[in-house]
Design a protein around this motif. Structure first.
Motif, PDB file in Angstrom:
ATOM      1  N   VAL A  86      52.636 -21.728  80.771  1.00 28.31           N
ATOM      2  CA  VAL A  86      51.549 -22.664  81.068  1.00 28.31           C
ATOM      3  C   VAL A  86      51.879 -24.020  80.450  1.00 28.31           C
ATOM      4  O   VAL A  86      51.813 -25.057  81.115  1.00 28.31           O
ATOM      5  CB  VAL A  86      50.191 -22.139  80.547  1.00 28.31           C
ATOM      6  CG1 VAL A  86      49.127 -23.240  80.601  1.00 28.31           C
ATOM      7  CG2 VAL A  86      49.739 -20.911  81.318  1.00 28.31           C
ATOM      8  N   ASP A  87      52.250 -24.015  79.172  1.00 30.94           N
ATOM      9  CA  ASP A  87      52.549 -25.258  78.455  1.00 30.94           C
ATOM     10  C   ASP A  87      53.716 -26.001  79.091  1.00 30.94           C
ATOM     11  O   ASP A  87      53.655 -27.222  79.275  1.00 30.94           O
ATOM     12  CB  ASP A  87      52.879 -24.965  76.989  1.00 30.94           C
ATOM     13  CG  ASP A  87      51.707 -24.405  76.198  1.00 30.94           C
ATOM     14  OD1 ASP A  87      50.549 -24.486  76.680  1.00 30.94           O
ATOM     15  OD2 ASP A  87      51.948 -23.867  75.095  1.00 30.94           O
ATOM     16  N   TRP A  90      52.700 -27.380  82.583  1.00 30.55           N
ATOM     17  CA  TRP A  90      51.668 -28.401  82.383  1.00 30.55           C
ATOM     18  C   TRP A  90      52.305 -29.695  81.870  1.00 30.55           C
ATOM     19  O   TRP A  90      52.052 -30.776  82.409  1.00 30.55           O
ATOM     20  CB  TRP A  90      50.617 -27.889  81.403  1.00 30.55           C
ATOM     21  CG  TRP A  90      49.460 -28.820  81.250  1.00 30.55           C
ATOM     22  CD1 TRP A  90      49.314 -29.820  80.319  1.00 30.55           C
ATOM     23  CD2 TRP A  90      48.273 -28.850  82.049  1.00 30.55           C
ATOM     24  NE1 TRP A  90      48.118 -30.460  80.504  1.00 30.55           N
ATOM     25  CE2 TRP A  90      47.463 -29.891  81.549  1.00 30.55           C
ATOM     26  CE3 TRP A  90      47.831 -28.091  83.136  1.00 30.55           C
ATOM     27  CZ2 TRP A  90      46.222 -30.191  82.099  1.00 30.55           C
ATOM     28  CZ3 TRP A  90      46.597 -28.398  83.681  1.00 30.55           C
ATOM     29  CH2 TRP A  90      45.809 -29.436  83.172  1.00 30.55           C
ATOM     30  N   ASP A  91      53.122 -29.573  80.837  1.00 30.96           N
ATOM     31  CA  ASP A  91      53.739 -30.756  80.237  1.00 30.96           C
ATOM     32  C   ASP A  91      54.651 -31.473  81.223  1.00 30.96           C
ATOM     33  O   ASP A  91      54.612 -32.702  81.338  1.00 30.96           O
ATOM     34  CB  ASP A  91      54.510 -30.377  78.970  1.00 30.96           C
ATOM     35  CG  ASP A  91      53.609 -29.893  77.847  1.00 30.96           C
ATOM     36  OD1 ASP A  91      52.370 -30.101  77.909  1.00 30.96           O
ATOM     37  OD2 ASP A  91      54.139 -29.285  76.891  1.00 30.96           O
ATOM     38  N   THR A  94      52.423 -32.993  84.276  1.00 35.15           N
ATOM     39  CA  THR A  94      51.493 -34.081  83.950  1.00 35.15           C
ATOM     40  C   THR A  94      52.219 -35.345  83.497  1.00 35.15           C
ATOM     41  O   THR A  94      51.603 -36.411  83.447  1.00 35.15           O
ATOM     42  CB  THR A  94      50.475 -33.682  82.851  1.00 35.15           C
ATOM     43  OG1 THR A  94      51.165 -33.260  81.683  1.00 35.15           O
ATOM     44  CG2 THR A  94      49.507 -32.633  83.344  1.00 35.15           C
ATOM     45  N   GLU A  99      45.844 -35.221  83.985  1.00 32.07           N
ATOM     46  CA  GLU A  99      45.168 -33.948  83.789  1.00 32.07           C
ATOM     47  C   GLU A  99      43.836 -33.953  84.504  1.00 32.07           C
ATOM     48  O   GLU A  99      43.197 -34.993  84.631  1.00 32.07           O
ATOM     49  CB  GLU A  99      44.913 -33.702  82.298  1.00 32.07           C
ATOM     50  CG  GLU A  99      46.161 -33.571  81.477  1.00 32.07           C
ATOM     51  CD  GLU A  99      45.862 -33.285  80.014  1.00 32.07           C
ATOM     52  OE1 GLU A  99      44.671 -33.236  79.620  1.00 32.07           O
ATOM     53  OE2 GLU A  99      46.828 -33.118  79.255  1.00 32.07           O
ATOM     54  N   GLY A 103      42.588 -26.132  84.519  1.00 29.35           N
ATOM     55  CA  GLY A 103      43.980 -25.843  84.826  1.00 29.35           C
ATOM     56  C   GLY A 103      44.559 -26.644  85.977  1.00 29.35           C
ATOM     57  O   GLY A 103      45.680 -26.395  86.402  1.00 29.35           O
ATOM     58  N   LEU A 105      45.856 -30.291  87.766  1.00 26.10           N
ATOM     59  CA  LEU A 105      46.464 -31.569  87.407  1.00 26.10           C
ATOM     60  C   LEU A 105      47.006 -32.225  88.661  1.00 26.10           C
ATOM     61  O   LEU A 105      47.136 -31.579  89.702  1.00 26.10           O
ATOM     62  CB  LEU A 105      47.591 -31.359  86.381  1.00 26.10           C
ATOM     63  CG  LEU A 105      48.818 -30.547  86.837  1.00 26.10           C
ATOM     64  CD1 LEU A 105      49.884 -31.411  87.492  1.00 26.10           C
ATOM     65  CD2 LEU A 105      49.410 -29.811  85.652  1.00 26.10           C
ATOM     66  N   ILE A 115      47.766 -24.666  87.279  1.00 32.12           N
ATOM     67  CA  ILE A 115      48.653 -23.944  86.367  1.00 32.12           C
ATOM     68  C   ILE A 115      47.826 -22.799  85.790  1.00 32.12           C
ATOM     69  O   ILE A 115      46.957 -23.020  84.936  1.00 32.12           O
ATOM     70  CB  ILE A 115      49.194 -24.885  85.266  1.00 32.12           C
ATOM     71  CG1 ILE A 115      49.805 -26.160  85.885  1.00 32.12           C
ATOM     72  CG2 ILE A 115      50.197 -24.138  84.400  1.00 32.12           C
ATOM     73  CD1 ILE A 115      50.923 -25.917  86.887  1.00 32.12           C
ATOM     74  N   LYS A 144      43.999 -28.005  80.244  1.00 29.60           N
ATOM     75  CA  LYS A 144      45.061 -26.992  80.316  1.00 29.60           C
ATOM     76  C   LYS A 144      44.457 -25.681  79.846  1.00 29.60           C
ATOM     77  O   LYS A 144      43.723 -25.642  78.857  1.00 29.60           O
ATOM     78  CB  LYS A 144      46.229 -27.390  79.409  1.00 29.60           C
ATOM     79  CG  LYS A 144      47.325 -26.346  79.351  1.00 29.60           C
ATOM     80  CD  LYS A 144      48.530 -26.809  78.552  1.00 29.60           C
ATOM     81  CE  LYS A 144      48.216 -26.942  77.095  1.00 29.60           C
ATOM     82  NZ  LYS A 144      49.406 -27.258  76.280  1.00 29.60           N
TER      83      LYS A 144
END
Length: 153
Positions: A86-87, A90-91, A94, A99, A103, A105, A115, A144
């Motif tokens: 997930v991290d 997401w990172d 984004t 964001e 969840g 984005l 995500i 997130k």
């Protein structure tokens, strides 16, 4: 070849976006083919389409011009087996994007993504409706998604 392939319409960034997505997902992700505008067109020689794979799924990126843009009405949902996944997604997605909530984005190209930790549907399903309600309430307060917080809800 898949019977149905999503076609993502870009102004002029199809190749850049496909290369970015392939770099984010790695593994069974790659550029498959690139076609160019033909002689006589105003964009002769520039990229028209990029066929690419993301985690084994076929996509087409099209440089169609500025007439159409992405909206949240269509998103790509990413199944994540862990908080680390997930991290990571997401990172990466984004960066240069924005964001949203629950969840969701938008990436730097305006494409919407979800995500989603794999455990979320399990927590929302089943006979324990009180648990599902707590999980839903926790999720709606997040940007997130946090696997541990969802599991503790």
């Amino acid at each position: 070849m898949q019977k149905i392939r999503p076609c993502l319409w870009f102004d002029h960034q199809a190749q850049e976006a496909a290369e970015f997505y392939v770099s984010v997902f790695g593994g069974d992700s790659r550029i498959v083919d690139t076609t160019r505008w033909t002689e006589g067109s105003p964009n002769a020689g520039s990229v028209l389409t990029v066929d690419f794979l993301l985690a084994g799924q076929e996509y087409i990126a099209l440089n169609g011009g500025p007439e159409f843009t992405f909206s949240e009405a269509v998103s790509l949902s990413v199944d994540c087996g862990s908080q680390e996944e997930v991290d990571r997604f997401w990172d990466a997605l984004t960066e240069g994007g924005e964001e949203s909530v629950c969840g969701w984005l938008k990436d730097r190209y305006g494409m919407s993504w979800q995500i989603v930790p794999r455990v979320l549907p399990e927590l929302l399903a089943g006979p324990d409706t009180a648990r599902a309600g707590r999980v839903m309430k926790a999720m709606t307060g997040m940007r997130k998604l946090d696997v541990k917080a969802l599991q503790e809800a």
